[in-house]
Write a protein that holds these residues in place. Structure first.
Motif, PDB file in Angstrom:
ATOM      1  N   MET A   1      51.525  38.215  43.219  1.00 59.11           N
ATOM      2  CA  MET A   1      52.245  36.977  42.911  1.00 59.11           C
ATOM      3  C   MET A   1      51.782  35.850  43.842  1.00 59.11           C
ATOM      4  O   MET A   1      51.575  36.084  45.041  1.00 59.11           O
ATOM      5  N   ILE A   2      51.618  34.667  43.284  1.00 57.06           N
ATOM      6  CA  ILE A   2      51.273  33.516  44.111  1.00 57.06           C
ATOM      7  C   ILE A   2      52.486  33.125  44.952  1.00 57.06           C
ATOM      8  O   ILE A   2      53.563  32.864  44.425  1.00 57.06           O
ATOM      9  N   THR A   3      52.291  33.089  46.269  1.00 62.50           N
ATOM     10  CA  THR A   3      53.367  32.716  47.172  1.00 62.50           C
ATOM     11  C   THR A   3      52.995  31.536  48.063  1.00 62.50           C
ATOM     12  O   THR A   3      53.817  31.101  48.876  1.00 62.50           O
ATOM     13  N   THR A 134      46.744  35.819  44.624  1.00 60.96           N
ATOM     14  CA  THR A 134      45.797  34.882  45.224  1.00 60.96           C
ATOM     15  C   THR A 134      46.560  33.705  45.822  1.00 60.96           C
ATOM     16  O   THR A 134      47.751  33.537  45.601  1.00 60.96           O
ATOM     17  N   GLY A 135      45.838  32.880  46.561  1.00 58.95           N
ATOM     18  CA  GLY A 135      46.364  31.588  46.948  1.00 58.95           C
ATOM     19  C   GLY A 135      45.983  30.576  45.888  1.00 58.95           C
ATOM     20  O   GLY A 135      44.953  30.725  45.217  1.00 58.95           O
ATOM     21  N   LEU A 136      46.786  29.571  45.705  1.00 56.46           N
ATOM     22  CA  LEU A 136      46.527  28.549  44.686  1.00 56.46           C
ATOM     23  C   LEU A 136      46.140  27.237  45.361  1.00 56.46           C
ATOM     24  O   LEU A 136      46.897  26.713  46.186  1.00 56.46           O
ATOM     25  N   LEU A 137      44.975  26.725  45.000  1.00 55.96           N
ATOM     26  CA  LEU A 137      44.510  25.430  45.480  1.00 55.96           C
ATOM     27  C   LEU A 137      44.554  24.449  44.320  1.00 55.96           C
ATOM     28  O   LEU A 137      43.944  24.688  43.278  1.00 55.96           O
ATOM     29  N   VAL A 138      45.284  23.352  44.473  1.00 54.82           N
ATOM     30  CA  VAL A 138      45.385  22.323  43.442  1.00 54.82           C
ATOM     31  C   VAL A 138      44.657  21.082  43.937  1.00 54.82           C
ATOM     32  O   VAL A 138      44.936  20.591  45.039  1.00 54.82           O
ATOM     33  N   LEU A 139      43.730  20.573  43.131  1.00 56.23           N
ATOM     34  CA  LEU A 139      42.934  19.414  43.521  1.00 56.23           C
ATOM     35  C   LEU A 139      43.331  18.213  42.681  1.00 56.23           C
ATOM     36  O   LEU A 139      43.212  18.238  41.450  1.00 56.23           O
ATOM     37  N   ALA A 140      43.818  17.165  43.366  1.00 62.08           N
ATOM     38  CA  ALA A 140      44.247  15.964  42.649  1.00 62.08           C
ATOM     39  C   ALA A 140      44.305  14.786  43.609  1.00 62.08           C
ATOM     40  O   ALA A 140      44.885  14.895  44.692  1.00 62.08           O
TER      41      ALA A 140
END
Length: 234
Positions: A1-3, A134-140
């Motif tokens: 789970m993404i945490t 996994t870790g979640l990387l958001v690019l914006a």
């Protein structure tokens, strides 16, 4: 789970080799991005990154590699493998590779959405990603028309939109992200709007309580950049 989640911008100025001498504000931005992705690696050695690009929708695997040569320096980065360099690798993927290497993450895959992806489609993607370990990387990026230094004429609506994004990231306010107006974001240069709207789906599917930390929010060169981390509490 993404945490754990890191939200970062993706301007080429994050690449040290592309600037002769970084000013204090650029150094602050780079430092904030470094802290965000370092915390992501502490949580997960493998990342999934989500960004927006005209080449989307598409998925780039960990074997992808590219170069910043088109931006002025042949700085080569990979998402984790040893594939030949793709000179057309989109900017969000290049920045993902750069930050992955800086943070020491093992690998990253990149999901690129079309900039005009509907909010509901972004939310569904977030829900589907939530179960991944996994870790979640958001690019914006933020708006690009806020003052006289901006690449586009100043627009009085930019400040309010940036404040909406800033508050949402600081407070883990998924409603504010869900309410981002696609047309307004397109007009004011927030091409990563579709990537930001993945976050409500992640949080809804993961449940629990999340804590947000805003590490940076400023407009150093006429474009607004926000850096934040979200962490699901035990």
């Amino acid at each position: 789970m993404i945490t754990c989640v890191a939200v970062v911008p993706y301007p080429p100025l994050l690449v040290p080799a592309l600037t002769v001498r970084a000013d204090a504000e650029t150094a602050r931005l780079r430092g904030a991005c470094s802290r965000a992705v370092s915390s992501l690696t502490e949580c997960a050695a493998e990342w999934v990154a989500v960004g927006a690009d005209r080449s989307g929708p598409t998925v780039l695997g960990p074997d992808s590699a590219g170069t910043f040569e088109g931006f002025g320096a042949d700085v080569r980065v990979t998402l984790g493998g040893t594939a030949p360099t793709d000179p057309a690798l989109p900017l969000p993927a290049l920045i993902t590779g750069l930050l992955r290497e800086q943070a020491g993450a093992r690998s990253a895959s990149v999901r690129l959405l079309a900039p005009d992806t509907p909010a509901e489609e972004s939310r569904r993607l977030g829900e589907s990603l939530a179960a991944e370990s996994t870790g979640l990387l958001v690019l914006a990026d933020g708006t690009n028309c806020s003052d006289e230094r901006s690449p586009h004429p100043p627009d009085e609506r930019a400040g309010q939109l940036d404040e909406q994004i800033r508050t949402a990231l600081a407070e883990v306010d998924t409603n504010r992200l869900r309410d981002l107006d696609p047309r307004l974001c397109a007009e004011l240069g927030v091409e990563g709007r579709a990537a930001l709207q993945v976050l409500p789906g992640v949080v809804a599917a993961s449940g629990g309580t999340w804590r947000g930390e805003l590490l940076y929010s400023a407009t150093p060169h006429g474009v607004t950049y926000h850096v934040a981390t979200w962490t699901r509490q035990p």
